[in-house]
Design a protein around this motif. Sequence first.
Motif, PDB file in Angstrom:
ATOM      1  N   ASP A  70       0.832  -1.202   0.000  1.00 44.44           N
ATOM      2  CA  ASP A  70       0.000   0.000   0.000  1.00 44.44           C
ATOM      3  C   ASP A  70       0.871   1.257   0.000  1.00 44.44           C
ATOM      4  O   ASP A  70       1.656   1.467   0.937  1.00 44.44           O
ATOM      5  CB  ASP A  70      -0.896  -0.016   1.243  1.00 44.44           C
ATOM      6  CG  ASP A  70      -2.080   0.922   1.127  1.00 44.44           C
ATOM      7  OD1 ASP A  70      -1.903   2.043   0.589  1.00 44.44           O
ATOM      8  OD2 ASP A  70      -3.175   0.544   1.567  1.00 44.44           O
ATOM      9  N   THR A  97       1.212  -1.720   5.353  1.00 48.50           N
ATOM     10  CA  THR A  97       0.002  -2.426   4.938  1.00 48.50           C
ATOM     11  C   THR A  97       0.254  -3.138   3.616  1.00 48.50           C
ATOM     12  O   THR A  97       0.684  -2.526   2.641  1.00 48.50           O
ATOM     13  CB  THR A  97      -1.174  -1.448   4.784  1.00 48.50           C
ATOM     14  OG1 THR A  97      -1.413  -0.799   6.038  1.00 48.50           O
ATOM     15  CG2 THR A  97      -2.426  -2.181   4.337  1.00 48.50           C
ATOM     16  N   TRP A 127      -1.552  -6.035   0.918  1.00 46.32           N
ATOM     17  CA  TRP A 127      -2.788  -6.705   0.520  1.00 46.32           C
ATOM     18  C   TRP A 127      -2.446  -7.947  -0.300  1.00 46.32           C
ATOM     19  O   TRP A 127      -1.522  -7.921  -1.099  1.00 46.32           O
ATOM     20  CB  TRP A 127      -3.660  -5.776  -0.308  1.00 46.32           C
ATOM     21  CG  TRP A 127      -4.020  -4.498   0.371  1.00 46.32           C
ATOM     22  CD1 TRP A 127      -3.267  -3.357   0.428  1.00 46.32           C
ATOM     23  CD2 TRP A 127      -5.219  -4.219   1.083  1.00 46.32           C
ATOM     24  NE1 TRP A 127      -3.930  -2.374   1.133  1.00 46.32           N
ATOM     25  CE2 TRP A 127      -5.139  -2.882   1.551  1.00 46.32           C
ATOM     26  CE3 TRP A 127      -6.369  -4.954   1.369  1.00 46.32           C
ATOM     27  CZ2 TRP A 127      -6.151  -2.275   2.281  1.00 46.32           C
ATOM     28  CZ3 TRP A 127      -7.382  -4.352   2.101  1.00 46.32           C
ATOM     29  CH2 TRP A 127      -7.267  -3.031   2.546  1.00 46.32           C
ATOM     30  N   ARG A 150      -4.997  -9.192   4.533  1.00 43.68           N
ATOM     31  CA  ARG A 150      -4.299  -7.930   4.751  1.00 43.68           C
ATOM     32  C   ARG A 150      -3.338  -8.061   5.927  1.00 43.68           C
ATOM     33  O   ARG A 150      -3.666  -8.672   6.951  1.00 43.68           O
ATOM     34  CB  ARG A 150      -5.300  -6.811   5.039  1.00 43.68           C
ATOM     35  CG  ARG A 150      -4.660  -5.432   5.250  1.00 43.68           C
ATOM     36  CD  ARG A 150      -5.738  -4.397   5.549  1.00 43.68           C
ATOM     37  NE  ARG A 150      -6.437  -4.705   6.780  1.00 43.68           N
ATOM     38  CZ  ARG A 150      -7.635  -4.207   7.123  1.00 43.68           C
ATOM     39  NH1 ARG A 150      -8.258  -3.383   6.312  1.00 43.68           N
ATOM     40  NH2 ARG A 150      -8.189  -4.537   8.278  1.00 43.68           N
ATOM     41  N   LEU A 161      -5.547  -0.944  -6.070  1.00 47.68           N
ATOM     42  CA  LEU A 161      -5.811   0.022  -5.006  1.00 47.68           C
ATOM     43  C   LEU A 161      -5.916   1.408  -5.621  1.00 47.68           C
ATOM     44  O   LEU A 161      -5.000   1.846  -6.327  1.00 47.68           O
ATOM     45  CB  LEU A 161      -4.678  -0.014  -3.978  1.00 47.68           C
ATOM     46  CG  LEU A 161      -4.650   1.098  -2.931  1.00 47.68           C
ATOM     47  CD1 LEU A 161      -5.876   1.016  -2.018  1.00 47.68           C
ATOM     48  CD2 LEU A 161      -3.374   1.031  -2.115  1.00 47.68           C
ATOM     49  N   SER A 168     -10.280   6.660  -1.340  1.00 44.86           N
ATOM     50  CA  SER A 168      -9.579   5.447  -1.711  1.00 44.86           C
ATOM     51  C   SER A 168     -10.539   4.260  -1.769  1.00 44.86           C
ATOM     52  O   SER A 168     -11.616   4.268  -1.160  1.00 44.86           O
ATOM     53  CB  SER A 168      -8.452   5.156  -0.725  1.00 44.86           C
ATOM     54  OG  SER A 168      -8.980   4.963   0.576  1.00 44.86           O
ATOM     55  N   ILE A 181     -10.527  -0.339  -2.736  1.00 41.47           N
ATOM     56  CA  ILE A 181      -9.883  -1.574  -3.141  1.00 41.47           C
ATOM     57  C   ILE A 181     -10.789  -2.249  -4.158  1.00 41.47           C
ATOM     58  O   ILE A 181     -12.010  -2.337  -3.964  1.00 41.47           O
ATOM     59  CB  ILE A 181      -9.658  -2.513  -1.947  1.00 41.47           C
ATOM     60  CG1 ILE A 181      -8.896  -1.801  -0.830  1.00 41.47           C
ATOM     61  CG2 ILE A 181      -8.920  -3.780  -2.383  1.00 41.47           C
ATOM     62  CD1 ILE A 181      -7.499  -1.405  -1.194  1.00 41.47           C
ATOM     63  N   ASP A 209     -14.209   0.712   2.344  1.00 39.63           N
ATOM     64  CA  ASP A 209     -13.940   0.731   3.786  1.00 39.63           C
ATOM     65  C   ASP A 209     -12.820  -0.234   4.142  1.00 39.63           C
ATOM     66  O   ASP A 209     -12.896  -0.968   5.124  1.00 39.63           O
ATOM     67  CB  ASP A 209     -15.212   0.435   4.581  1.00 39.63           C
ATOM     68  CG  ASP A 209     -15.855  -0.899   4.204  1.00 39.63           C
ATOM     69  OD1 ASP A 209     -15.245  -1.642   3.394  1.00 39.63           O
ATOM     70  OD2 ASP A 209     -16.938  -1.206   4.726  1.00 39.63           O
ATOM     71  N   GLU A 210     -11.766  -0.219   3.334  1.00 42.08           N
ATOM     72  CA  GLU A 210     -10.557  -1.003   3.597  1.00 42.08           C
ATOM     73  C   GLU A 210     -10.832  -2.507   3.656  1.00 42.08           C
ATOM     74  O   GLU A 210     -10.221  -3.233   4.427  1.00 42.08           O
ATOM     75  CB  GLU A 210      -9.877  -0.541   4.882  1.00 42.08           C
ATOM     76  CG  GLU A 210      -9.525   0.935   4.913  1.00 42.08           C
ATOM     77  CD  GLU A 210      -8.539   1.327   3.802  1.00 42.08           C
ATOM     78  OE1 GLU A 210      -7.561   0.595   3.594  1.00 42.08           O
ATOM     79  OE2 GLU A 210      -8.764   2.369   3.161  1.00 42.08           O
ATOM     80  N   GLU A 269     -13.613  -4.143   4.485  1.00 42.97           N
ATOM     81  CA  GLU A 269     -14.558  -4.649   5.486  1.00 42.97           C
ATOM     82  C   GLU A 269     -15.900  -5.022   4.869  1.00 42.97           C
ATOM     83  O   GLU A 269     -16.642  -5.839   5.424  1.00 42.97           O
ATOM     84  CB  GLU A 269     -14.745  -3.629   6.599  1.00 42.97           C
ATOM     85  CG  GLU A 269     -13.490  -3.383   7.424  1.00 42.97           C
ATOM     86  CD  GLU A 269     -12.963  -4.642   8.091  1.00 42.97           C
ATOM     87  OE1 GLU A 269     -13.780  -5.475   8.524  1.00 42.97           O
ATOM     88  OE2 GLU A 269     -11.730  -4.795   8.180  1.00 42.97           O
TER      89      GLU A 269
END
Length: 257
Positions: free
Chosen positions: A66, A72, A74, A84, A112, A118, A120, A133-134, A136
């Motif tokens: 990242d 971070t 992925w 992650r 990304l 931002s 994913i 939301d990263e 989630e």
Amino acid sequence: MSNLPWTTSKIWSVGVDPYDSDTVFVGTRPNAFRSRDGGKSWEELDLGVRMPCPIGTPRTTNIIVDPRDTRTVWAGIEVDGVYRSLDGGDNWTRLPDLGPDPFHGDIHGMALKPGPESAIYCTTPFGISTSSDEGESWELHEFPRFHAEDQRSYCRGMVIKPDNPNVMFVGNGDTIPGVTGTIRRTRDAGASWDAPELSTTPNSVVYWFAASNHVQDVMVAASIYGYVYVSSDGGDSWDKLQKEFGEIRSLALTPNN
């Protein structure tokens, strides 16, 4: 430390720290390796992927360091969803499922989107899934099917346009390897999609893309069965090169110095 991970493991993906090129990750089957010295030595990482999966042993098909925080990392798994690490690859967490079907977690492409909004993105046999939301939660966009009898519209590689993160391209087709395909494009970060013009109909799913920060508005795409397409107008139109190959599984685009 293991010096040669590829002596016992097939390499499925590579991720390089954008600020420290000596830090390199390679995705294997099922886990990954990390080098901190530019590939001179390697250590195996245990992502904790679940085995077996519908294809037997999962493959780590994507690794992204990242750029917002290089601690971070992925990883996209074929077939086990998204993992992650928040500590540079030492420890990993499996993120929530992308959908109810196991093959919603069959991660083919991954990208990304940087910036204040931002996101994913992951491609699977069902389409492209987006998380804002990263990781989630995920929202799936499915593309039109090529034939009435198709079970789904199959997606493979994807790329974000280097100078405009709201513009993305997804490789699409009827199945794998498939007999036909196309390129899907969004200009609004996934809110809507179209199919730009291709000079020749692909002979399989469009498998992969290449772009470069150093070559403005030039994009490259390929089918599995040897067709190479080049766009010189930022993805509005794509011309097939006369030269054809047997099979293509990866592409790279570099400046002509």
